[in-house]
Design an enzyme around this catalytic site. Structure first.
Site, PDB file in Angstrom:
ATOM      1  CG  ASP A  90     -73.188  31.681 -37.189  1.00 29.24           C
ATOM      2  OD1 ASP A  90     -72.662  31.288 -37.050  1.00 29.24           O
ATOM      3  OD2 ASP A  90     -74.380  30.609 -36.065  1.00 29.24           O
TER       4      ASP A  90
ATOM      5  CG  ASP B 185     -69.330  30.941 -35.047  1.00 31.54           C
ATOM      6  OD1 ASP B 185     -69.878  30.919 -36.005  1.00 31.54           O
ATOM      7  OD2 ASP B 185     -69.202  31.101 -33.638  1.00 31.54           O
TER       8      ASP B 185
END
Ligand code: NAG
Ligand code: NAG
Ligand code: NAG
Ligand code: NAG
Ligand code: NAG
Ligand code: NAG
Ligand code: NAG
Ligand code: NAG
Ligand code: NAG
Length: 398
Positions: free
Chosen positions: A83, A271
């Protein structure tokens, strides 16, 4: 960020919690040594680049990727989302009696250290098909530290971990066991990799280029066309966590058109833990207005938008996000029309969700819908992000 988009929204909370220690996440990561690609972008390093094969998840839409890491001594394999929108490691642990995921057995690790602090980690999750924005994504976590590694590769001792000791049922369908933050502040495992001269760069590529992979410390130039274009991260902003990968964007165009509001500056976060695209309501609706008046909020899932599935296929929806390269010239990153339809809503399968979800508190987040079309280079050392069009698998086959 877990579910779909959540990660970046949770960062403020993470930092609040951080007194107890950094986060940790276990995931299965296959690692193999690979030859150094010949590239002027490579940084000097002591170790060979490491490949981490990734599986894709998000209800089959190729918008989220996860792979394996090892936790503890002897190593236990767990799978994590990699992430770029968060800095910490969170992993499911044996302290969670009701988590269906694979769990890190704390008592089986000789190097486990209890951090003794427990907190709640809330996720504002939005969009994607089915996961929705509501208040029902939260993890109860407990601080700890242990050895974290990459399968067949690197390991580092005493990395801070957030052990998941309870979770709301919304997390139960996740096929992965945690989240490994790859935020730009490079904490935990990634700080350890950098200290060993390994990463400097990391790369996530989509399944469309021949299965996703995370490469630490190198660039696989067979996976993209042309030369990457880099943008510089802005100086750290006080209102944003320093860990996010973001670029200033001077404007957004939809099918070649813009508006006074869309043609203004905003900070956009990249992201890999967010499946689609997130903007505040005003930006979201300004973009949708240039696509079709039929795209409307889907009341059952706050923040989500959609329209009748049988008409969505006919809508052009090319989204150009403009950025500024290191030499001051403008470049666009483009989400093609094919990403508009995220798929039918579970509660009305004739109604299809569209790719942008509205959420206040962020200026913009580009996730899997964009990242799967680019080979993306997260260059920690030079504080910059690079993009090159990903080679399509079909092109490779041809
Ligand atoms: C992760 O490890 C498991 C074995 O624990 C394996 O089945 C799985 O294929 C691995 N995942 C990836 C993406 O390599
Ligand atoms: C966890 O590890 C301990 C110590 O090795 C072992 O006794 C226990 O059975 C393990 N728990 C599970 C669920 O495997
Ligand atoms: C947690 O508590 C135990 C028992 O009191 C102690 O031995 C250990 O040092 C504590 N861990 C940390 C990181 O403070
Ligand atoms: C764990 O989470 C579930 C679901 O939110 C909740 O019902 C349960 O009370 C929690 N258990 C503990 C021990 O906090
Ligand atoms: C600036 O960078 C872009 C992208 O890397 C490149 O295409 C362009 O030629 C460069 N322009 C100048 C004036 O260096
Ligand atoms: C970006 O896309 C917009 C809309 O299609 C276009 O007008 C603009 O010229 C593009 N900019 C660059 C640098 O390609
Ligand atoms: C967008 O704004 C810039 C100034 O920031 C201006 O130069 C440009 O002409 C505008 N583009 C459009 C299409 O309105
Ligand atoms: C389900 O979606 C279809 C297509 O948008 C719409 O015509 C229908 O009214 C919706 N059904 C319900 C119960 O809202
Ligand atoms: C758009 O909404 C955000 C809140 O999410 C607000 O901060 C911003 O000022 C709004 N922009 C305009 C032009 O109204």
């Amino acid at each position: 960020m877990l579910k779909n988009f959540a990660i970046l929204v949770t960062l403020g909370f993470c930092y609040a919690l951080a007194e107890g220690g950094p986060p940790a996440i276990p995931h299965r990561i296959h690692i193999q040594a690979r030859a150094h690609p010949k590239s002027s972008f490579l940084r000097r390093r002591a170790l060979s680049p490491i490949d981490v094969p990734l599986s894709d998840f998000f209800l089959g839409t190729d918008l989220q990727w996860f792979g394996n890491i090892t936790v503890g001594t002897p190593p236990q394999i767990l799978s994590v989302i990699f992430d770029t929108g968060s800095p910490f490691l969170e992993i499911t642990s044996d302290l969670c009696t009701r988590c269906p995921q694979k769990k890190f057995n704390t008592s089986a690790s000789s190097t486990f250290v209890d951090g003794n602090t427990t907190g709640i980690f809330s996720f504002a999750t939005g969009g994607g098909v089915d996961p929705v924005i509501d208040n029902d994504y939260s993890l109860t976590v407990h601080t700890a530290a242990d050895t974290i590694g990459l399968v067949n590769g690197f390991s580092a001792p005493d990395i801070e971990i957030l052990l998941i000791i309870n979770q709301t049922t919304k997390f139960d369908i996740d096929p992965y066991d945690g989240i490994q933050g790859l935020g730009a502040s490079a904490q935990g495992l990634f700080a350890a990799l950098i200290s060993q001269s390994l990463p400097g760069n990391m790369y996530l590529t989509p399944k469309a280029v021949g299965n996703a992979e995370l490469i630490l410390g190198g660039i696989d130039s067979t996976k993209f066309t042309g030369e990457p274009i880099f943008g510089d991260l802005p100086p750290a902003e006080t209102e944003l966590p320093p860990s996010v990968w973001l670029l200033n964007s001077p404007g957004i165009s939809v099918n070649g058109h813009t508006t006074g509001f869309l043609n203004t500056s905003r900070q956009i976060i990249f992201d890999s833990g967010t499946s689609n695209v997130v903007f505040p309501t005003n930006t979201t609706e300004a973009i949708y207005a240039l696509i079709s008046p039929d795209i409307k909020p889907f009341p059952a899932e706050p923040g989500a938008y959609g329209m009748a599935c049988d008409r969505i296929a006919y809508l052009p929806a090319t989204l150009d996000f403009t950025f500024t390269s290191q030499n001051g010239t403008a470049f666009n990153l483009t989400i093609p029309t094919v990403e508009l339809n995220v798929g039918p809503f579970a509660s009305n399968t004739s109604h299809c969700q569209t790719l942008i979800n509205a959420l206040e508190g962020v200026e913009g987040v580009l996730g899997g819908s964009l990242l799967k079309h680019y080979y993306t280079i997260y260059d920690i050392g030079a504080k910059r992000i690079g993009f090159a069009p990903a080679k399509l698998l079909s092109a490779q086959v041809l």
